[in-house]
Enzyme design. Structure first.
Site, PDB file in Angstrom:
ATOM      1  N   CYS A  94       0.815  -1.221   0.000  1.00  0.00           N
ATOM      2  CA  CYS A  94       0.000   0.000   0.000  1.00  0.00           C
ATOM      3  C   CYS A  94       0.851   1.276   0.000  1.00  0.00           C
ATOM      4  CB  CYS A  94      -0.974  -0.033   1.164  1.00  0.00           C
ATOM      5  SG  CYS A  94      -2.366   1.049   0.904  1.00  0.00           S
ATOM      6  N   ARG A 128     -12.523   6.369  -0.792  1.00  0.00           N
ATOM      7  CA  ARG A 128     -11.568   5.405  -0.202  1.00  0.00           C
ATOM      8  C   ARG A 128     -11.952   4.020  -0.697  1.00  0.00           C
ATOM      9  NH1 ARG A 128      -7.655   7.018   2.920  1.00  0.00           N
ATOM     10  NH2 ARG A 128      -6.830   4.961   3.407  1.00  0.00           N
ATOM     11  N   HIS A 191      -3.539  -5.653   2.447  1.00  0.00           N
ATOM     12  CA  HIS A 191      -3.217  -5.738   3.871  1.00  0.00           C
ATOM     13  C   HIS A 191      -3.805  -7.043   4.402  1.00  0.00           C
ATOM     14  CE1 HIS A 191      -1.908  -1.557   4.308  1.00  0.00           C
ATOM     15  NE2 HIS A 191      -2.955  -1.179   3.613  1.00  0.00           N
TER      16      HIS A 191
END
Ligand code: GLN
Length: 240
Positions: A94, A128, A191
């Site tokens: 990320c 997001r 993640h």
């Protein structure tokens, strides 16, 4: 044999469980009798590329990325480039992934110049991109994880993605691609942390890193991985 890991900016780039990748690499080596050293390298620490075979850099919010960027470019860039040129293995997650591209343009403030190791650029989007992700790699194997980023990453024309998105957003929520692979440098938005539920990828990274220092290794002693594969299969059923 031993595995020598450098953990880049563990005090700054370590969100959404990314440290679990270090724990996984360590444990999967320990189970096989392979010793592991893990060296944290943060702002101001010198990076000697002769010392390490595998590098990990996790994710972080824009503020942490700004703190890391100057050190990455002005103190660690030469060592990292030398490591890349000598086939060291990198896993960048990320925010770390974004800084391995050409640049990251946050919502506010100046553009963050990247290392240009991965031909890609990132621009903060207005939405997001959050949720569970699954993707299929070119060899047909799958990867699962969790994403939470506003940055939209667009790969250069000849940049190889880590895989094609099956569920979730991936690099930008538009081209259905996720991550990037440039030689032994792996970038991804996954993640979770990524490696515990993706044992094939964990061993791929370990094997490449061991081969770099100890000569070509054809494979690693197999692990049962029952729980790992159960978690992987379960995660494949998740919807973002
Ligand atoms: N700050 C970056 C973004 O929001 C990276 C976030 C992260 O590492 N999860 O896109």
């Amino acid at each position: 044999m031993d595995l020598r890991i450098a953990h880049l900016y563990p005090d700054l780039l370590n969100i959404y469980g990314d440290r679990g990748n270090i724990l996984t690499l360590y444990q999967r080596c320990q189970w096989r009798g392979i010793s592991v050293t893990i060296t944290p390298l943060s702002v101001g620490d010198n990076l000697d590329p002769a010392k390490y075979d595998l590098y990990f850099i996790g994710g972080g919010q824009d503020m942490q990325q700004i703190k890391v960027c100057d050190d990455l470019l002005n103190h660690k860039r030469d060592g990292i480039l030398q490591a890349v040129e000598t086939q060291a293995v990198f896993l960048a997650i990320c925010g770390g992934y974004q800084l391995f591209g050409h640049y990251y343009q946050p919502h506010e403030g100046d553009r963050l110049q990247g290392l240009s190791i991965i031909s890609a650029h990132t621009i903060a989007g207005h939405k997001r991109l959050i949720g569970n992700v699954s993707l299929k790699r070119p060899d047909g194997t799958t990867l699962v994880g969790f994403e939470n980023h506003s940055g939209q990453t667009f790969l250069g024309q000849n940049t190889v993605p880590l895989g094609a998105v099956m569920e979730g957003y991936g690099n930008n929520g538009e081209d259905h691609l996720e991550g990037a692979v440039c030689g032994n440098v792996y970038g991804t938005y996954l993640h979770g942390s990524l490696l515990p539920k993706n044992p094939l990828l964990a061993d791929e990274l370990i094997l490449k890193a061991l081969s770099r220092r100890h000569g070509p290794q054809s494979d690693l002693p197999p692990l049962t991985d029952t729980l790992e594969h159960q978690a992987h299969q379960k995660a494949l059923t998740f919807k973002s």
